[in-house]
Design a protein around this motif. Structure first.
Motif, mmCIF file in Angstrom:
data_model
loop_
_atom_site.group_PDB
_atom_site.id
_atom_site.type_symbol
_atom_site.label_atom_id
_atom_site.label_comp_id
_atom_site.label_asym_id
_atom_site.label_seq_id
_atom_site.Cartn_x
_atom_site.Cartn_y
_atom_site.Cartn_z
ATOM 1 N N GLU A 6 0.829 -1.265 0.036
ATOM 2 C CA GLU A 6 0.145 0.069 -0.029
ATOM 3 C C GLU A 6 0.895 1.318 0.168
ATOM 4 O OE1 GLU A 6 -2.075 -2.715 3.092
ATOM 5 O OE2 GLU A 6 -0.041 -2.189 2.560
ATOM 6 N N CYS A 22 -2.974 0.312 -3.997
ATOM 7 C CA CYS A 22 -2.279 -0.995 -3.355
ATOM 8 C C CYS A 22 -1.591 -1.552 -4.564
ATOM 9 C CB CYS A 22 -3.375 -2.022 -2.659
ATOM 10 S SG CYS A 22 -2.989 -3.782 -2.324
ATOM 11 N N TRP A 36 -10.439 -3.212 0.945
ATOM 12 C CA TRP A 36 -9.707 -2.265 1.991
ATOM 13 C C TRP A 36 -10.373 -2.426 3.207
ATOM 14 C CZ3 TRP A 36 -5.589 0.439 0.880
ATOM 15 C CH2 TRP A 36 -4.948 0.530 -0.380
ATOM 16 N N TYR A 94 -4.985 1.885 7.239
ATOM 17 C CA TYR A 94 -5.545 0.987 6.178
ATOM 18 C C TYR A 94 -4.862 -0.104 5.406
ATOM 19 C CZ TYR A 94 -8.957 4.888 6.254
ATOM 20 O OH TYR A 94 -10.014 5.511 6.928
ATOM 21 N N CYS A 96 -4.657 -3.253 2.484
ATOM 22 C CA CYS A 96 -5.321 -3.784 1.385
ATOM 23 C C CYS A 96 -5.503 -5.258 1.507
ATOM 24 C CB CYS A 96 -4.489 -3.363 0.209
ATOM 25 S SG CYS A 96 -4.841 -4.245 -1.364
#
Length: 124
Positions: A6, A22, A36, A94, A96
């Motif tokens: 990412e 990503c 995600w 966050y 992926c």
């Protein structure tokens, strides 16, 4: 097997935008459903958005609908998360993720491959 990396996280003011990317290594990227997820401090990892292998169908959590858009470019083996109208509550790492088969899923346990995560911080 697929490896995911990412990028695109950072610090942004409330109301601002970021685009996460990503990049996937390995073959047959289009055969993987992608998702995600995010995890805030002290909270469980939660679903954000998902997309089919072909890119023809997406689904997002209610908390981000109308603000976040997931997309993919199979020629570049990359999935994106465009995040607009960011709020402080969007602050999280966050991640992926990729799942075998071309369907999408909101369940993190169905994803067998994960990136290392990218930090998104939204200031008020």
């Amino acid at each position: 097997q697929v490896q995911l990396i990412e990028s695109g996280g950072g610090l942004v003011q409330a109301g601002g935008s970021l685009r996460l990317s990503c990049a996937a290594s390995g073959r047959s990227f289009s055969t993987y459903g992608m998702g995600w997820f995010r995890q805030a401090p002290g909270k469980e990892r939660e679903f954000v958005s998902t997309i089919t292998g072909s890119g023809d169908s997406t689904y997002s959590a209610d908390s981000v609908k109308g603000r976040f858009t997931i997309s993919r470019d199979n020629a570049k083996s990359t999935v994106y998360l465009q995040m607009n109208s960011l709020k402080p509550d969007d602050t999280a790492v966050y991640y992926c993720a990729a799942k075998l088969g071309g369907t999408w899923s909101t369940y993190r346990f169905e994803y067998g491959y994960w990136g290392q995560g990218t930090q998104v911080t939204v200031s008020s």
